[in-house]
Design a protein around this motif. Sequence first.
Motif, PDB file in Angstrom:
ATOM      1  N   UNK A 118      32.906 100.608  82.964  1.00  0.00           N
ATOM      2  CA  UNK A 118      33.015 102.051  83.237  1.00  0.00           C
ATOM      3  C   UNK A 118      32.363 102.396  84.577  1.00  0.00           C
ATOM      4  N   UNK A 119      31.187 101.821  84.830  1.00  0.00           N
ATOM      5  CA  UNK A 119      30.468 102.161  86.067  1.00  0.00           C
ATOM      6  C   UNK A 119      31.240 101.657  87.289  1.00  0.00           C
ATOM      7  N   UNK A 120      31.740 100.410  87.206  1.00  0.00           N
ATOM      8  CA  UNK A 120      32.441  99.873  88.372  1.00  0.00           C
ATOM      9  C   UNK A 120      33.734 100.647  88.639  1.00  0.00           C
ATOM     10  N   UNK A 121      34.402 101.043  87.585  1.00  0.00           N
ATOM     11  CA  UNK A 121      35.625 101.845  87.766  1.00  0.00           C
ATOM     12  C   UNK A 121      35.299 103.172  88.457  1.00  0.00           C
ATOM     13  N   UNK A 122      34.214 103.780  88.008  1.00  0.00           N
ATOM     14  CA  UNK A 122      33.848 105.085  88.575  1.00  0.00           C
ATOM     15  C   UNK A 122      33.423 104.944  90.033  1.00  0.00           C
ATOM     16  N   UNK A 123      32.636 103.905  90.318  1.00  0.00           N
ATOM     17  CA  UNK A 123      32.205 103.703  91.708  1.00  0.00           C
ATOM     18  C   UNK A 123      33.413 103.451  92.602  1.00  0.00           C
ATOM     19  N   UNK A 124      34.402 102.765  92.052  1.00  0.00           N
ATOM     20  CA  UNK A 124      35.626 102.504  92.819  1.00  0.00           C
ATOM     21  C   UNK A 124      36.313 103.843  93.142  1.00  0.00           C
ATOM     22  N   UNK A 125      36.328 104.711  92.148  1.00  0.00           N
ATOM     23  CA  UNK A 125      36.994 106.003  92.310  1.00  0.00           C
ATOM     24  C   UNK A 125      36.388 106.811  93.451  1.00  0.00           C
ATOM     25  N   UNK A 126      35.074 106.707  93.626  1.00  0.00           N
ATOM     26  CA  UNK A 126      34.435 107.508  94.684  1.00  0.00           C
ATOM     27  C   UNK A 126      34.145 106.676  95.945  1.00  0.00           C
ATOM     28  N   UNK A 127      34.716 105.484  95.990  1.00  0.00           N
ATOM     29  CA  UNK A 127      34.600 104.659  97.195  1.00  0.00           C
ATOM     30  C   UNK A 127      33.232 104.030  97.388  1.00  0.00           C
ATOM     31  N   UNK A 146      27.607 111.354  96.079  1.00  0.00           N
ATOM     32  CA  UNK A 146      28.694 110.699  95.331  1.00  0.00           C
ATOM     33  C   UNK A 146      28.151 109.955  94.123  1.00  0.00           C
ATOM     34  N   UNK A 147      26.934 109.406  94.251  1.00  0.00           N
ATOM     35  CA  UNK A 147      26.306 108.744  93.091  1.00  0.00           C
ATOM     36  C   UNK A 147      26.092 109.783  91.992  1.00  0.00           C
ATOM     37  N   UNK A 148      25.587 110.946  92.390  1.00  0.00           N
ATOM     38  CA  UNK A 148      25.357 112.008  91.397  1.00  0.00           C
ATOM     39  C   UNK A 148      26.672 112.433  90.746  1.00  0.00           C
ATOM     40  N   UNK A 149      27.724 112.543  91.565  1.00  0.00           N
ATOM     41  CA  UNK A 149      29.041 112.896  91.008  1.00  0.00           C
ATOM     42  C   UNK A 149      29.527 111.805  90.052  1.00  0.00           C
ATOM     43  N   UNK A 150      29.330 110.546  90.453  1.00  0.00           N
ATOM     44  CA  UNK A 150      29.780 109.425  89.617  1.00  0.00           C
ATOM     45  C   UNK A 150      29.125 109.475  88.256  1.00  0.00           C
ATOM     46  N   UNK A 151      27.856 109.875  88.247  1.00  0.00           N
ATOM     47  CA  UNK A 151      27.134 109.907  86.967  1.00  0.00           C
ATOM     48  C   UNK A 151      27.747 110.960  86.038  1.00  0.00           C
ATOM     49  N   UNK A 179      37.185 118.133  99.799  1.00  0.00           N
ATOM     50  CA  UNK A 179      38.463 117.486  99.483  1.00  0.00           C
ATOM     51  C   UNK A 179      38.280 116.473  98.370  1.00  0.00           C
ATOM     52  N   UNK A 180      37.150 115.750  98.403  1.00  0.00           N
ATOM     53  CA  UNK A 180      36.923 114.721  97.383  1.00  0.00           C
ATOM     54  C   UNK A 180      36.747 115.341  96.007  1.00  0.00           C
ATOM     55  N   UNK A 181      36.015 116.445  95.959  1.00  0.00           N
ATOM     56  CA  UNK A 181      35.806 117.101  94.663  1.00  0.00           C
ATOM     57  C   UNK A 181      37.156 117.567  94.105  1.00  0.00           C
ATOM     58  N   UNK A 182      37.968 118.133  94.958  1.00  0.00           N
ATOM     59  CA  UNK A 182      39.293 118.601  94.505  1.00  0.00           C
ATOM     60  C   UNK A 182      40.165 117.445  94.032  1.00  0.00           C
ATOM     61  N   UNK A 183      40.115 116.361  94.787  1.00  0.00           N
ATOM     62  CA  UNK A 183      40.940 115.206  94.449  1.00  0.00           C
ATOM     63  C   UNK A 183      40.481 114.600  93.105  1.00  0.00           C
ATOM     64  N   UNK A 184      39.163 114.515  92.940  1.00  0.00           N
ATOM     65  CA  UNK A 184      38.625 114.002  91.665  1.00  0.00           C
ATOM     66  C   UNK A 184      39.087 114.874  90.510  1.00  0.00           C
ATOM     67  N   UNK A 185      39.021 116.172  90.744  1.00  0.00           N
ATOM     68  CA  UNK A 185      39.417 117.120  89.721  1.00  0.00           C
ATOM     69  C   UNK A 185      40.891 116.943  89.357  1.00  0.00           C
ATOM     70  N   UNK A 186      41.708 116.714  90.388  1.00  0.00           N
ATOM     71  CA  UNK A 186      43.147 116.562  90.158  1.00  0.00           C
ATOM     72  C   UNK A 186      43.410 115.361  89.241  1.00  0.00           C
ATOM     73  N   UNK A 187      42.604 114.304  89.465  1.00  0.00           N
ATOM     74  CA  UNK A 187      42.823 113.103  88.662  1.00  0.00           C
ATOM     75  C   UNK A 187      42.204 113.195  87.278  1.00  0.00           C
TER      76      UNK A 187
END
Length: 353
Positions: A118-127, A146-151, A179-187
């Motif tokens: 789960x952690x590696x997938x999330x870190x991948x998502x936020x680059x 981004x770490x805080x967002x990933x958590x 833009x990143x927050x919006x993109x994360x939200x979209x997904x």
Amino acid sequence: MSIAVEQLRKSFGSQQVLDSISESFAQGCISVLLGASGCGKTTTLRCIAGLERPTGGRIVIDECTVYQESPPVWVPPERRRVAMVFQSYAIWPHMTVFENVALPLVAAGMGKPAIKQAVLETLHMVGLDSYAGRSVTELSGGQQQRVALSRCIVSESPVILMDEPLSNLDARLRIAMRGEVRELQRRLKRTILFVTHDQEEAMSIADTVYLYHDGRVIQKGAPKDIYDNPASRYAAEFLGRANILSNYEWTEGPRGAAYRLAGGACLPAAPGGPPAQGAMLCIRPEKWRLVNPERAAIAGRIASTSFIGDRTEYWIDTAFGQIAAVELNAAVRRPGEAVGLEVAAHDIRIIGE
Ligand SMILES: Nc1ncnc2c1ncn2[C@@H]1O[C@H](COP(=O)(O)OP(=O)(O)OP(=O)(O)O)[C@@H](O)[C@H]1O
């Protein structure tokens, strides 16, 4: 999960900070709470998260009442299934990126292999996948956020509350992170409540903006709707630049209705009769057309010019006062230059105080 607050009140001592707020925040959308410092945005988030006990009202998360004044209901924060991102990141400096992101899963008692995946997938998502083993102190501000967002993402909380999460970042990074927050939200389709006092940030990130003033929501709507149709002078000025004209007379002649301004200039009025007593005209700077002074009904003279790059902003002297106007990609007009002004009736808004 949708969130609703009903008659939500909060006082600190004798200071009333939330004044009976009743709003719902749509599931899977970004709702932005916008307003000046001290208007009650953070307190709203903290009440929803359960970090603050309201003085009265009700809070419902996904049809489950988590707080109610009477009969009393109180669901503790850890059972509300909301995650929160703060301005100050709130990440642990003695831990690696991986460990910081894994925290909520460790606390939930998840097994090690599942946590790793789960952690590696999330870190991948936020680059941040190549930073997993680094200490968070070796990261830039943007990466730490981004770490805080990933958590928040990894915790799978359906609700994410963000309190000025971008305000510690420099201007360029802030814009990229929007833009990143919006993109994360979209997904991810989580329900996000995002607090900011920055009007541009609110407009660029929100599905719906909730404009606060003195502990109340004074207007809400899609960014373009509330920008184009502010209900009050406060909203018009908080949401962008606005020319507010209060000194006018409504007239009706053979060529239609008009607002007659000081000096005799007339602006076209939409049909529908005179505005209510005390109402003001609001014209956004970009709604003025700057035209040949010989052919225009309103005469102006450029007072000052500010070249921004993609646009030029002007202050223009007229018989009815100085107005703000803007032109895109036009040749820059010089101070002292005569200019004519036009505005369409449908670009003039009638607003209250
Ligand atoms: N724990 C507290 N004790 C006393 N007063 C508080 C407390 N928390 C907030 N306040 C007061 O409540 C008011 C609203 O604070 P809040 O943090 O909700 O505002 P805000 O809109 O988020 O502003 P900002 O953008 O500055 O964070 C402020 O006047 C603040 O001083």
